[in-house]
Design an enzyme around this catalytic site. Structure first.
Site, PDB file in Angstrom:
ATOM      1  N   HIS A   1       0.836  -1.208   0.000  1.00 42.19           N
ATOM      2  CA  HIS A   1       0.000   0.000   0.000  1.00 42.19           C
ATOM      3  C   HIS A   1       0.871   1.258   0.000  1.00 42.19           C
ATOM      4  O   HIS A   1       0.658   2.176  -0.810  1.00 42.19           O
ATOM      5  CB  HIS A   1      -0.901  -0.037   1.233  1.00 42.19           C
ATOM      6  CG  HIS A   1      -1.822   1.132   1.393  1.00 42.19           C
ATOM      7  ND1 HIS A   1      -3.167   1.073   1.105  1.00 42.19           N
ATOM      8  CD2 HIS A   1      -1.600   2.399   1.823  1.00 42.19           C
ATOM      9  CE1 HIS A   1      -3.720   2.247   1.350  1.00 42.19           C
ATOM     10  NE2 HIS A   1      -2.793   3.073   1.790  1.00 42.19           N
ATOM     11  N   GLU A   2       1.858   1.308   0.895  1.00 43.47           N
ATOM     12  CA  GLU A   2       2.704   2.506   0.979  1.00 43.47           C
ATOM     13  C   GLU A   2       3.592   2.655  -0.255  1.00 43.47           C
ATOM     14  O   GLU A   2       3.817   3.772  -0.735  1.00 43.47           O
ATOM     15  CB  GLU A   2       3.547   2.471   2.249  1.00 43.47           C
ATOM     16  CG  GLU A   2       2.740   2.463   3.550  1.00 43.47           C
ATOM     17  CD  GLU A   2       1.713   3.580   3.619  1.00 43.47           C
ATOM     18  OE1 GLU A   2       1.923   4.650   3.010  1.00 43.47           O
ATOM     19  OE2 GLU A   2       0.672   3.383   4.280  1.00 43.47           O
TER      20      GLU A   2
ATOM     21  N   HIS B   1       1.545   4.342  -2.895  1.00 36.52           N
ATOM     22  CA  HIS B   1       1.524   5.810  -2.832  1.00 36.52           C
ATOM     23  C   HIS B   1       2.785   6.392  -3.474  1.00 36.52           C
ATOM     24  O   HIS B   1       2.719   7.375  -4.224  1.00 36.52           O
ATOM     25  CB  HIS B   1       1.431   6.274  -1.379  1.00 36.52           C
ATOM     26  CG  HIS B   1       0.082   6.078  -0.758  1.00 36.52           C
ATOM     27  ND1 HIS B   1      -1.094   6.340  -1.426  1.00 36.52           N
ATOM     28  CD2 HIS B   1      -0.283   5.632   0.488  1.00 36.52           C
ATOM     29  CE1 HIS B   1      -2.117   6.084  -0.631  1.00 36.52           C
ATOM     30  NE2 HIS B   1      -1.659   5.648   0.528  1.00 36.52           N
TER      31      HIS B   1
ATOM     32  N   HIS C   1      -5.768   6.765  -2.737  1.00 42.33           N
ATOM     33  CA  HIS C   1      -6.686   5.790  -2.163  1.00 42.33           C
ATOM     34  C   HIS C   1      -7.851   5.561  -3.120  1.00 42.33           C
ATOM     35  O   HIS C   1      -8.303   6.495  -3.788  1.00 42.33           O
ATOM     36  CB  HIS C   1      -7.203   6.274  -0.806  1.00 42.33           C
ATOM     37  CG  HIS C   1      -6.157   6.254   0.265  1.00 42.33           C
ATOM     38  ND1 HIS C   1      -5.832   7.364   1.011  1.00 42.33           N
ATOM     39  CD2 HIS C   1      -5.334   5.265   0.700  1.00 42.33           C
ATOM     40  CE1 HIS C   1      -4.878   7.054   1.876  1.00 42.33           C
ATOM     41  NE2 HIS C   1      -4.548   5.791   1.703  1.00 42.33           N
TER      42      HIS C   1
ATOM     43  N   TYR D   1      -9.678   2.237   1.739  1.00 46.66           N
ATOM     44  CA  TYR D   1      -9.895   2.315   3.183  1.00 46.66           C
ATOM     45  C   TYR D   1     -10.776   1.146   3.620  1.00 46.66           C
ATOM     46  O   TYR D   1     -11.604   0.645   2.857  1.00 46.66           O
ATOM     47  CB  TYR D   1     -10.628   3.611   3.532  1.00 46.66           C
ATOM     48  CG  TYR D   1      -9.760   4.797   3.893  1.00 46.66           C
ATOM     49  CD1 TYR D   1      -8.407   4.829   3.596  1.00 46.66           C
ATOM     50  CD2 TYR D   1     -10.316   5.899   4.543  1.00 46.66           C
ATOM     51  CE1 TYR D   1      -7.629   5.931   3.931  1.00 46.66           C
ATOM     52  CE2 TYR D   1      -9.549   7.007   4.877  1.00 46.66           C
ATOM     53  CZ  TYR D   1      -8.205   7.013   4.564  1.00 46.66           C
ATOM     54  OH  TYR D   1      -7.436   8.104   4.896  1.00 46.66           O
TER      55      TYR D   1
END
Length: 681
Positions: A152-153, A156, A162, A211
């Site tokens: 996930h990071e 980014h 998101h 999320y």
């Protein structure tokens, strides 16, 4: 037992096999890093990105992409800035990205260039996209070592926002702003269509960038509700990139174009949301199969849905998974029960037992049902009241205001046995509909219905629109034409998912040349599933004696064709040529043709030659020419010939029934038609 401050003991060293999932990382992340507020909870922004002018352009603006290395593929240098960072977790995350995209990550000693700096900071966060400065931090803190969080990071840092920030998100989710911590409401902002480029990739509940349902909740209720109630438990997974995440990354960094060039192809042959991979084979999304993902076997989310997630239309007992044994923690314990009563009735749920983990102070330091909870939505699909501990006493009832009630069960522990309740349907207050008790309601018809509306035919499962189809259903229909294209399209489709990789409730679609496709599960975008035939399509529906669902609505219509022709000849020796439209040029759209050559009574049709210029596939699976000399427009394989690729046929058997059928199917960009010569003998 209070979980505050003791998950590591329980999670790693529990002597009695009890477990607890750690808090969602947005809950434990700092609100700011080095004086800069984290955007959306885990994103660092440069000063330029913070300006309103470019705030949400990172995904669309190529300046934030990582450039290509010497081999032509995107290259991302990185270093480990401190020894405390979990290097094995970071390397696993990088390897995951490399396995599913064309990005390459290389450890570097040259820090005088843009690169990733992996640190063990206070939380999980990263800068958005590639910074033009020499080095940017990606924090993998003490609670961030899970593969999906690392992925996930890194996402980014590659330029991913998101998923719930997408401009089209309101068609798929509802943000329950009243349930969000007031200071964190900006984390749920939506991007504009002009600022976020989704590269044509559909919204994905299962995205690693989405999320979770209760992120940043102030009261333990869902902050994000899915429009499809059954998908509520899918959002927030941290198992790694979903199929659509991979597709987005590969389109974003032009990976597919690079692989097409490597594989010496000009267009992507993969269908139904698949894409060409590094090994020159199609990477198919869930619910499809075949070399070009051409077979639709179910819905995109079917394999991800929990076994306890279901739509309920019959009275009975409803309970948590494993009841009366202890329910599982985490993803296996996520359940959605979407209850729909018959017309004129409302659902009533009367509890027989209820025991979950108790309230804690993890909702912005306020007491709430954070770890385990049952949310009961009685007035709408997106929010309701939340219960945990022993909040619900035996005999307590909940009644919906309308025909629907949604139960969302969310777990992070496996300490207790859960809940069980009796579901009944009671007459709605003030209902003008004359009703009888549901137990004596006549069974729905066991046959499918076939209706015509505005020149379109619709075939529906038994009881469709009123209640779920019955068990042991058997029905079928067929459509044929020699003058028009037969087109079948799914309007709605919700059948029982596969059991042990096999369809148990399904529709079988039968096409020319003995080919068939089996459909089961649930289609989230049914209109994209279309079958076309030059002459005939037959459909059959089967259900077993177990689970039933809402059923299906299938449309069928006859479409005009510029190349469906019947040629009636007059005498022996008559000869002629037939060619598909724009023969010799690649099709600009898919082309389906049917030619019927009829001889005078007592005479036959002979094909002197037939040229095929179609895409060559194994078994002629997608593009082909079919020939039948027995007057059979269904083209049975035992009495028909099939060919594809660039071929020339001359030894074709003469007809035996006074007519010859020739069918053609070619896809755009790949095929350029067919040409033949016939003679009457």
């Amino acid at each position: 037992m209070d979980l505050r401050g003791c998950w590591y003991l329980l999670f790693f060293a529990s002597p009695i096999a009890l477990s607890v999932q750690p808090p969602d990382f947005p809950e434990t992340n700092p609100t700011e890093v080095n004086g800069e507020q984290l955007f959306e909870g885990d994103i660092l922004l440069t000063e330029e990105q913070r300006s309103a002018r470019v705030l949400r352009q990172a995904m669309a603006h190529t300046v934030y992409r990582w450039p290509e290395g010497p081999d032509g593929y995107p290259l991302v240098p990185y270093v480990f800035k401190d020894k405390a960072v979990n290097q094995s977790a970071v390397k696993a995350g990088l390897k995951h990205w490399e396995a599913h995209t064309c990005l390459r990550f290389t450890h570097t000693t040259n820090t005088n260039q843009p690169h990733l700096r992996f640190i063990s900071g206070n939380g999980c966060y990263a800068l958005l996209g590639r910074s033009r400065s020499n080095g940017q931090d990606v924090s993998i803190g003490s609670r961030c070592g899970i593969l999906g969080i690392v992925v996930h990071e890194i996402g980014h840092a590659m330029g991913f926002f998101h998923e719930q920030s997408r401009p089209d998100r309101d068609s798929y989710i509802t943000i329950n702003t009243n349930n969000v911590q007031p200071a964190k409401i900006q984390n749920f902002e939506k991007g504009s269509k002009s600022s976020i480029n989704n590269y044509g990739v559909p919204y994905d509940y299962s995205s690693d960038m989405h999320y979770g349902p209760k992120y940043l909740s102030i009261n333990g209720k869902a902050t994000i509700a899915t429009k499809d109630p059954l998908a509520q438990g899918l959002i927030g997974q941290r198992n790694g990139l979903s199929h659509r995440d991979k597709l987005l990354a590969n389109r974003m960094y032009n990976c597919i174009d690079k692989w097409l060039k490597k594989c010496r192809l000009t267009t992507d042959p993969c269908r139904n949301g698949g894409y060409l991979g590094n090994n020159c084979k199609c990477v198919c999304p869930p619910g499809t199969s075949g070399t070009s993902c051409q077979r639709v076997t179910g819905g995109y989310y079917d394999q991800l849905m929990g076994t306890c997630t279901e739509k309920i239309t019959k009275e009975g007992t409803v309970s948590s998974p494993n009841y009366p044994q202890k329910y599982p923690s985490g993803q296996p314990g996520q359940c959605t029960k979407w209850i729909v009563a018959p017309k004129g009735y409302v659902p009533r749920l009367t509890f027989r037992a209820f025991r979950l983990y108790h309230r804690s102070s993890h909702c912005n330091a306020k007491s709430c049902c954070y770890f385990d909870s049952l949310e009961i939505r009685t007035t709408n699909r997106h929010t309701g009241d939340v219960f945990c501990g022993s909040d619900i006493t035996t005999g307590r009832s909940f009644t919906a205001s309308g025909r629907e009630m949604v139960l969302y069960f969310h777990t992070k522990t496996n300490f207790y046995t859960g809940w069980s309740a009796k579901l009944s349907f009671i007459p709605a207050t003030g209902s003008k509909t004359k009703v009888t008790p549901p137990k004596t309601t006549p069974k729905p018809p066991t046959r499918c219905l076939f209706k015509k509306y505005n020149n379109v035919y619709y075939w529906t499962s038994p009881g469709y629109g009123a209640q779920d189809y019955p068990n042991y259903s058997r029905c079928s229909f067929g459509a044929s034409s020699v003058s028009r294209i037969v087109t079948v399209k799914l309007v709605k489709f919700d059948l029982q998912p596969m059991v042990n990789t096999k369809c148990v409730d399904y529709i079988k679609v039968e096409l020319p040349f003995g080919r068939s496709k089996t459909l089961c599960g649930r289609a989230t975008e049914p209109s994209r599933i279309v079958f076309k035939s030059p002459s005939q399509i037959s459909l059959s529906f089967f259900s077993d004696g177990a689970i039933s669902r809402a059923g299906f609505n299938v449309s069928m219509q006859f479409q005009h064709s510029t190349c469906h022709r019947t040629i009636k000849t007059q005498r022996v020796g008559d000869t002629g040529y037939l060619t598909t439209p724009a023969y010799g040029k690649r099709h600009t759209s898919d082309l389906i043709c049917l030619y019927r050559i009829m001889a005078p009574k007592g005479r036959q049709v002979k094909l002197d030659f037939l040229y095929s210029a179609t895409k060559a596939t194994s078994g002629c699976s997608s593009d082909w020419v079919l020939v039948n000399g027995r007057g059979e427009p269904t083209f049975p394989p035992a009495t028909s010939i099939i060919t594809c690729g660039n071929t020339r046929l001359t030894n074709i058997p003469t007809s035996t029934q006074g007519q010859m059928y020739v069918a053609y199917q070619g896809t755009r960009y790949w095929s350029s038609g067919m040409r033949l010569k016939y003679t009457i003998v």
